[in-house]
Design a protein around this motif. Structure first.
Motif, PDB file in Angstrom:
ATOM      1  N   MET A   8       0.835  -1.213   0.000  1.00 60.27           N
ATOM      2  CA  MET A   8       0.000   0.000   0.000  1.00 60.27           C
ATOM      3  C   MET A   8       0.865   1.257   0.000  1.00 60.27           C
ATOM      4  O   MET A   8       0.617   2.201  -0.747  1.00 60.27           O
ATOM      5  N   GLN A   9       1.865   1.239   0.842  1.00 61.49           N
ATOM      6  CA  GLN A   9       2.760   2.389   0.925  1.00 61.49           C
ATOM      7  C   GLN A   9       3.519   2.583  -0.388  1.00 61.49           C
ATOM      8  O   GLN A   9       3.720   3.703  -0.844  1.00 61.49           O
ATOM      9  N   ASN A  10       3.910   1.460  -1.000  1.00 58.99           N
ATOM     10  CA  ASN A  10       4.645   1.519  -2.262  1.00 58.99           C
ATOM     11  C   ASN A  10       3.778   2.116  -3.371  1.00 58.99           C
ATOM     12  O   ASN A  10       4.241   2.911  -4.189  1.00 58.99           O
ATOM     13  N   LYS A  11       2.487   1.727  -3.404  1.00 56.41           N
ATOM     14  CA  LYS A  11       1.574   2.279  -4.420  1.00 56.41           C
ATOM     15  C   LYS A  11       1.376   3.778  -4.231  1.00 56.41           C
ATOM     16  O   LYS A  11       1.335   4.542  -5.198  1.00 56.41           O
ATOM     17  N   ALA A  12       1.249   4.184  -2.970  1.00 60.92           N
ATOM     18  CA  ALA A  12       1.075   5.611  -2.680  1.00 60.92           C
ATOM     19  C   ALA A  12       2.293   6.411  -3.136  1.00 60.92           C
ATOM     20  O   ALA A  12       2.154   7.502  -3.718  1.00 60.92           O
ATOM     21  N   LEU A  13       3.492   5.862  -2.913  1.00 64.01           N
ATOM     22  CA  LEU A  13       4.721   6.535  -3.352  1.00 64.01           C
ATOM     23  C   LEU A  13       4.780   6.637  -4.866  1.00 64.01           C
ATOM     24  O   LEU A  13       5.198   7.660  -5.426  1.00 64.01           O
ATOM     25  N   ARG A  14       4.356   5.575  -5.557  1.00 68.29           N
ATOM     26  CA  ARG A  14       4.359   5.598  -7.029  1.00 68.29           C
ATOM     27  C   ARG A  14       3.403   6.664  -7.569  1.00 68.29           C
ATOM     28  O   ARG A  14       3.703   7.362  -8.548  1.00 68.29           O
ATOM     29  N   ILE A  15       2.235   6.793  -6.917  1.00 72.38           N
ATOM     30  CA  ILE A  15       1.268   7.822  -7.343  1.00 72.38           C
ATOM     31  C   ILE A  15       1.838   9.220  -7.106  1.00 72.38           C
ATOM     32  O   ILE A  15       1.710  10.115  -7.961  1.00 72.38           O
ATOM     33  N   ILE A  16       2.486   9.402  -5.955  1.00 77.00           N
ATOM     34  CA  ILE A  16       3.091  10.713  -5.657  1.00 77.00           C
ATOM     35  C   ILE A  16       4.175  11.055  -6.676  1.00 77.00           C
ATOM     36  O   ILE A  16       4.256  12.192  -7.174  1.00 77.00           O
ATOM     37  N   ILE A  17       5.013  10.077  -7.025  1.00 76.32           N
ATOM     38  CA  ILE A  17       6.070  10.304  -8.023  1.00 76.32           C
ATOM     39  C   ILE A  17       5.459  10.618  -9.386  1.00 76.32           C
ATOM     40  O   ILE A  17       5.952  11.475 -10.127  1.00 76.32           O
ATOM     41  N   ALA A  18       4.358   9.929  -9.721  1.00 78.68           N
ATOM     42  CA  ALA A  18       3.683  10.206 -10.992  1.00 78.68           C
ATOM     43  C   ALA A  18       3.137  11.632 -11.028  1.00 78.68           C
ATOM     44  O   ALA A  18       3.215  12.330 -12.055  1.00 78.68           O
ATOM     45  N   ILE A  19       2.567  12.076  -9.889  1.00 81.90           N
ATOM     46  CA  ILE A  19       2.046  13.461  -9.807  1.00 81.90           C
ATOM     47  C   ILE A  19       3.189  14.471  -9.966  1.00 81.90           C
ATOM     48  O   ILE A  19       3.047  15.487 -10.658  1.00 81.90           O
ATOM     49  N   ILE A  20       4.328  14.167  -9.328  1.00 85.53           N
ATOM     50  CA  ILE A  20       5.505  15.039  -9.503  1.00 85.53           C
ATOM     51  C   ILE A  20       5.922  15.059 -10.964  1.00 85.53           C
ATOM     52  O   ILE A  20       6.283  16.104 -11.516  1.00 85.53           O
ATOM     53  N   GLY A  21       5.870  13.871 -11.630  1.00 88.08           N
ATOM     54  CA  GLY A  21       6.194  13.798 -13.057  1.00 88.08           C
ATOM     55  C   GLY A  21       5.249  14.649 -13.899  1.00 88.08           C
ATOM     56  O   GLY A  21       5.672  15.294 -14.869  1.00 88.08           O
ATOM     57  N   LEU A  22       3.949  14.646 -13.539  1.00 91.40           N
ATOM     58  CA  LEU A  22       2.986  15.499 -14.246  1.00 91.40           C
ATOM     59  C   LEU A  22       3.359  16.975 -14.116  1.00 91.40           C
ATOM     60  O   LEU A  22       3.310  17.738 -15.098  1.00 91.40           O
ATOM     61  N   GLY A  23       3.743  17.365 -12.896  1.00 94.51           N
ATOM     62  CA  GLY A  23       4.137  18.770 -12.682  1.00 94.51           C
ATOM     63  C   GLY A  23       5.371  19.141 -13.469  1.00 94.51           C
ATOM     64  O   GLY A  23       5.437  20.229 -14.079  1.00 94.51           O
ATOM     65  N   ILE A  24       6.368  18.228 -13.476  1.00 91.40           N
ATOM     66  CA  ILE A  24       7.601  18.501 -14.238  1.00 91.40           C
ATOM     67  C   ILE A  24       7.288  18.576 -15.728  1.00 91.40           C
ATOM     68  O   ILE A  24       7.791  19.455 -16.450  1.00 91.40           O
ATOM     69  N   GLY A  25       6.419  17.653 -16.219  1.00 93.45           N
ATOM     70  CA  GLY A  25       6.046  17.671 -17.635  1.00 93.45           C
ATOM     71  C   GLY A  25       5.344  18.959 -18.023  1.00 93.45           C
ATOM     72  O   GLY A  25       5.618  19.539 -19.089  1.00 93.45           O
ATOM     73  N   PHE A  26       4.436  19.410 -17.141  1.00 88.68           N
ATOM     74  CA  PHE A  26       3.723  20.673 -17.415  1.00 88.68           C
ATOM     75  C   PHE A  26       4.700  21.850 -17.479  1.00 88.68           C
ATOM     76  O   PHE A  26       4.589  22.722 -18.358  1.00 88.68           O
ATOM     77  N   GLU A  27       5.669  21.884 -16.553  1.00 86.30           N
ATOM     78  CA  GLU A  27       6.658  22.971 -16.546  1.00 86.30           C
ATOM     79  C   GLU A  27       7.513  22.950 -17.814  1.00 86.30           C
ATOM     80  O   GLU A  27       7.804  23.995 -18.405  1.00 86.30           O
ATOM     81  N   ILE A  28       7.895  21.739 -18.242  1.00 89.55           N
ATOM     82  CA  ILE A  28       8.722  21.624 -19.455  1.00 89.55           C
ATOM     83  C   ILE A  28       7.941  22.100 -20.680  1.00 89.55           C
ATOM     84  O   ILE A  28       8.457  22.855 -21.515  1.00 89.55           O
ATOM     85  N   MET A  29       6.672  21.679 -20.788  1.00 88.30           N
ATOM     86  CA  MET A  29       5.852  22.101 -21.940  1.00 88.30           C
ATOM     87  C   MET A  29       5.632  23.607 -21.931  1.00 88.30           C
ATOM     88  O   MET A  29       5.674  24.262 -22.977  1.00 88.30           O
TER      89      MET A  29
END
Length: 362
Positions: free
Chosen positions: A1-22
């Motif tokens: 459960m904790q591992n899935k939550a961390l993966r979702i958080i990292i994905a959200i960070i990836g979305l933010g980085i992608g938005f900034e790059i675009m």
């Protein structure tokens, strides 16, 4: 459960980085006018780029989590092995570096394209430099702090007539000697007993020696330390720091005494002289032992047992209970006998006190 939550958080960070790059890419495009996009097209491209970045970060998240866990474990191990003094100085230097970096951040905010990113880079660089400089200069900083506190204590002493008790640093020879434990039990020594880590290390090496005599001396020293910690009603402090630029233990002791404004307890004659030359206060227990020997005046009578002949012809040698040597002129013929002698003179030397006498019946 904790591992899935961390993966979702990292994905959200990836979305933010992608938005900034675009956003940055479209900013460059509008400035240089490479391509022309409608609002809908730009929105779709931005969404696709953002989602792609989030998906990439999601699939890379196990590796990122693994790297993060290994890095955290490495940092934790390093911090456990690092003395608290180094951690505090590193933190202090990092804070000073960040404060200095933030003084210049405003100057970079107005720069096009990269103005928002320079402060981040500057904060990282200045935090690292601040911590690095503070750790390299920790001895000097400690000296400055100790000096400032010492001056403050001296001012308090002048105003309130309160004496400042210096910490007492034990050297290897005085620990092995053992008498320091009995002296401490009497209560004549005040303040904190400081046992440097490099002295403990030297005792350990002596205790592990292949030479049986050295090994016994080292083990005796460790036993005396246990007695001091358990039976002596004094504060005992282990100094974990070291002076890596200094090789000899005696020189380290002198430097430590200067650093913490302490005094060295020893029975080493050479260390005594070196410390005095460098204006470091020394308490020599051999001098204390000599001072406590009973005073004998010429003309006094004593009863001694002559046990051997002396260096000069006809002399006999006797000893008091405290080890003081008595040279009996004409006492050779009384070897093995207990006789009354008359003190003729007393000689005080660096090694101790010598008494010269002659048989009372002579």
């Amino acid at each position: 459960m904790q591992n899935k939550a961390l993966r979702i958080i990292i994905a959200i960070i990836g979305l933010g980085i992608g938005f900034e790059i675009m956003s940055l890419l479209f900013y460059f495009n509008s400035y240089f006018n490479f391509f022309t996009f409608s609002y809908l097209t730009a929105l779709i491209i931005t969404l696709l780029g953002t989602l792609t970045s989030g998906i990439i970060f999601y699939f890379l998240s196990p590796r990122i989590i693994n790297i993060f866990e290994k890095t955290s474990q490495w940092i934790e191990n390093k911090l456990q092995k690092t003395p608290m003094q180094d951690i505090l100085y590193g933190f202090f230097g990092m804070v000073m570096g960040l404060l200095l970096a933030n003084l210049f951040n405003r100057a970079f905010l107005g720069i096009p394209w990269v103005g928002g990113y320079i402060p981040i880079i500057l904060n990282i660089i200045m935090a690292y430099l601040g911590a690095s400089v503070a750790l390299k200069k920790k001895d000097e900083l400690t000296n400055i702090i100790a000096s400032s506190l010492g001056n403050l204590q001296k001012k308090k002493k002048k105003s309130s007539v309160i004496s400042l008790v210096r910490p007492k640093i034990l050297d290897t020879s005085v620990i092995i000697d053992g008498r320091i434990a009995d002296i401490c039990k009497t209560g004549f020594i005040e303040g904190t007993l400081v046992i440097p880590g490099f002295v403990l290390e030297e005792l350990r090496h002596i205790a592990d020696s292949s030479d049986s005599l050295k090994r016994n001396r080292g083990r005796r020293g460790l036993d005396i330390l246990n007695i001091i910690q358990k039976e002596v009603d004094m504060e005992v402090e282990i100094y974990e720091g070291d002076f890596e630029d200094v090789a000899e233990v005696d020189s380290k002791l002198v430097k430590l005494a200067q650093l913490i404004d302490g005094c060295i307890i020893t029975n080493d004659f050479n260390l005594n002289k070196v410390a005095e030359f460098q204006k470091v206060k020394v308490l020599n227990i051999n001098e204390l032992a000599n001072a406590l020997k009973p005073i004998v005046l010429p003309g006094e009578e004593m009863v001694v047992q002559v046990i051997k002949d002396g260096k000069e012809s006809g002399q006999g040698i006797a000893y008091l209970d405290d080890g003081t040597m008595i040279v009996v002129d004409g006492g050779k013929k009384y070897i093995g006998e207990t006789i009354e002698v008359l003190v003729t003179s007393v000689l005080q030397t660096a090694a101790g006190r010598m008494i010269f006498a002659k048989p009372k019946s002579a």
